[in-house]
Design a protein around this motif. Structure first.
Motif, PDB file in Angstrom:
ATOM      1  N   THR A  69     -10.361 -29.564   5.600  1.00 35.52           N
ATOM      2  CA  THR A  69      -9.185 -30.412   5.724  1.00 35.52           C
ATOM      3  C   THR A  69      -8.627 -30.935   4.397  1.00 35.52           C
ATOM      4  OG1 THR A  69     -10.591 -32.333   6.096  1.00 35.52           O
ATOM      5  CG2 THR A  69      -9.820 -31.134   8.059  1.00 35.52           C
ATOM      6  N   CYS A  70      -9.297 -30.656   3.300  1.00 39.58           N
ATOM      7  CA  CYS A  70      -8.793 -31.099   1.993  1.00 39.58           C
ATOM      8  C   CYS A  70      -7.929 -30.039   1.325  1.00 39.58           C
ATOM      9  CB  CYS A  70      -9.951 -31.490   1.079  1.00 39.58           C
ATOM     10  SG  CYS A  70     -10.830 -32.955   1.629  1.00 39.58           S
ATOM     11  N   GLY A  71      -7.541 -29.025   2.082  1.00 36.18           N
ATOM     12  CA  GLY A  71      -6.655 -28.005   1.545  1.00 36.18           C
ATOM     13  C   GLY A  71      -7.389 -26.913   0.810  1.00 36.18           C
ATOM     14  N   CYS A  72      -6.680 -26.267  -0.080  1.00 35.94           N
ATOM     15  CA  CYS A  72      -7.208 -25.133  -0.829  1.00 35.94           C
ATOM     16  C   CYS A  72      -8.007 -25.640  -2.029  1.00 35.94           C
ATOM     17  CB  CYS A  72      -6.064 -24.247  -1.300  1.00 35.94           C
ATOM     18  SG  CYS A  72      -6.612 -22.854  -2.304  1.00 35.94           S
ATOM     19  N   ALA A  73      -9.280 -25.306  -2.045  1.00 34.29           N
ATOM     20  CA  ALA A  73     -10.154 -25.729  -3.148  1.00 34.29           C
ATOM     21  C   ALA A  73      -9.651 -25.204  -4.488  1.00 34.29           C
ATOM     22  CB  ALA A  73     -11.577 -25.239  -2.894  1.00 34.29           C
ATOM     23  N   PHE A  74      -9.000 -24.049  -4.473  1.00 32.23           N
ATOM     24  CA  PHE A  74      -8.546 -23.437  -5.706  1.00 32.23           C
ATOM     25  C   PHE A  74      -7.282 -24.107  -6.241  1.00 32.23           C
ATOM     26  CE2 PHE A  74     -10.864 -20.519  -3.035  1.00 32.23           C
ATOM     27  CZ  PHE A  74     -11.960 -20.280  -3.851  1.00 32.23           C
ATOM     28  N   VAL A  75      -6.379 -24.470  -5.350  1.00 33.12           N
ATOM     29  CA  VAL A  75      -5.196 -25.229  -5.758  1.00 33.12           C
ATOM     30  C   VAL A  75      -5.632 -26.603  -6.268  1.00 33.12           C
ATOM     31  CG1 VAL A  75      -3.094 -26.364  -4.930  1.00 33.12           C
ATOM     32  CG2 VAL A  75      -3.593 -24.008  -4.249  1.00 33.12           C
ATOM     33  N   ASN A  76      -6.550 -27.226  -5.538  1.00 30.50           N
ATOM     34  CA  ASN A  76      -7.042 -28.542  -5.949  1.00 30.50           C
ATOM     35  C   ASN A  76      -7.700 -28.472  -7.322  1.00 30.50           C
ATOM     36  OD1 ASN A  76      -6.221 -29.278  -3.393  1.00 30.50           O
ATOM     37  ND2 ASN A  76      -8.279 -29.436  -2.553  1.00 30.50           N
ATOM     38  N   ALA A  77      -8.550 -27.475  -7.524  1.00 27.82           N
ATOM     39  CA  ALA A  77      -9.228 -27.327  -8.812  1.00 27.82           C
ATOM     40  C   ALA A  77      -8.227 -27.011  -9.916  1.00 27.82           C
ATOM     41  CB  ALA A  77     -10.290 -26.238  -8.723  1.00 27.82           C
ATOM     42  N   ASN A  78      -7.240 -26.182  -9.606  1.00 31.20           N
ATOM     43  CA  ASN A  78      -6.231 -25.848 -10.607  1.00 31.20           C
ATOM     44  C   ASN A  78      -5.482 -27.082 -11.091  1.00 31.20           C
ATOM     45  OD1 ASN A  78      -4.822 -23.610 -12.050  1.00 31.20           O
ATOM     46  ND2 ASN A  78      -3.080 -24.561 -11.034  1.00 31.20           N
ATOM     47  N   ALA A  79      -5.235 -28.010 -10.183  1.00 34.01           N
ATOM     48  CA  ALA A  79      -4.553 -29.251 -10.574  1.00 34.01           C
ATOM     49  C   ALA A  79      -5.379 -30.037 -11.585  1.00 34.01           C
ATOM     50  CB  ALA A  79      -4.281 -30.115  -9.342  1.00 34.01           C
ATOM     51  N   GLU A  80      -6.688 -29.896 -11.527  1.00 36.58           N
ATOM     52  CA  GLU A  80      -7.560 -30.651 -12.427  1.00 36.58           C
ATOM     53  C   GLU A  80      -7.939 -29.887 -13.692  1.00 36.58           C
ATOM     54  OE1 GLU A  80     -10.509 -33.421 -10.839  1.00 36.58           O
ATOM     55  OE2 GLU A  80     -10.275 -32.346  -8.929  1.00 36.58           O
ATOM     56  N   ILE A  81      -8.133 -28.588 -13.598  1.00 32.42           N
ATOM     57  CA  ILE A  81      -8.652 -27.837 -14.745  1.00 32.42           C
ATOM     58  C   ILE A  81      -7.783 -26.665 -15.169  1.00 32.42           C
ATOM     59  CG2 ILE A  81     -11.043 -28.471 -14.231  1.00 32.42           C
ATOM     60  CD1 ILE A  81     -11.397 -25.584 -13.081  1.00 32.42           C
ATOM     61  N   GLY A  82      -6.682 -26.444 -14.499  1.00 31.47           N
ATOM     62  CA  GLY A  82      -5.870 -25.243 -14.688  1.00 31.47           C
ATOM     63  C   GLY A  82      -5.290 -25.017 -16.059  1.00 31.47           C
TER      64      GLY A  82
END
Length: 186
Positions: free
Chosen positions: A100-113
């Motif tokens: 339910t927290c969405g896409c782990a990869f999009v979320n991670a990209n927002a932090e480390i991308g």
């Protein structure tokens, strides 16, 4: 990254970190908390993974492997063709029910991308794989390859609309739009 087999402590650390990174975010989770909740020490974490960045990259690789297996298993149950293309959206809806927290990869990209973080390559690999998966689905259905890219954009947009935009029917709407695209292409 890991040159030796994962120990039970390493497995606990990875499982704990994976849950925390997905639920709270990468930057919000420190190694102290991971070690404490995994029942280990920070020294064990660093001995097993070398750094938090390496642990994040392994979390992303492990999640990518789970996602890829989930998609492939579900889609293998549907005959190639337009129905299989549309089934990809059902697979996404099923995955998002438990994630339910969405896409782990999009979320991670927002932090480390925008860094040299070792997890960035995993993020890019997952997005490339998902686009190529849609391209393969449309190719196997005898449809124009360009549809694969369009469907991938619908897929990604549905995730964001559902999680960040709180649009509960986003995946269903994306599937409906995909059906329209397939209809015009046939």
């Amino acid at each position: 990254m890991l040159s030796r087999p994962m120990t039970p402590a390493g497995e606990r650390l990875l499982a704990t970190a994976s849950e925390l990174f997905y639920q709270r975010g990468i930057h919000a989770v420190g190694v102290d908390l991971i070690a404490e909740l995994a029942g280990t020490t920070k020294k064990t974490l660093y001995d097993r993974f070398g750094s938090k960045d390496n642990l994040v990259a392994l979390y992303l690789r492990t999640r990518f492997e789970r996602w890829r297996a989930f998609v492939d298993e579900r889609l293998a149950a549907v005959e190639p063709g337009p129905a299989q293309v549309l089934a990809a959206f059902d697979v996404l809806a099923e995955w998002l029910t438990a994630n339910t927290c969405g896409c782990a990869f999009v979320n991670a990209n927002a932090e480390i991308g925008r860094s040299g973080h070792p997890g960035v390559a995993v993020i890019h690999a997952e997005k490339k794989w998902m686009r190529e998966r849609y391209e393969a689905l449309v190719r196997d259905a005898g449809l124009p390859m360009a549809l694969g890219g369009y469907l991938h954009l619908l897929h990604e947009g549905a995730i964001v609309a559902r999680t960040a935009g709180t649009q509960e029917d986003a995946v269903a709407e994306a599937k409906s739009a995909a059906r329209e695209l397939l209809g015009t292409a046939c």
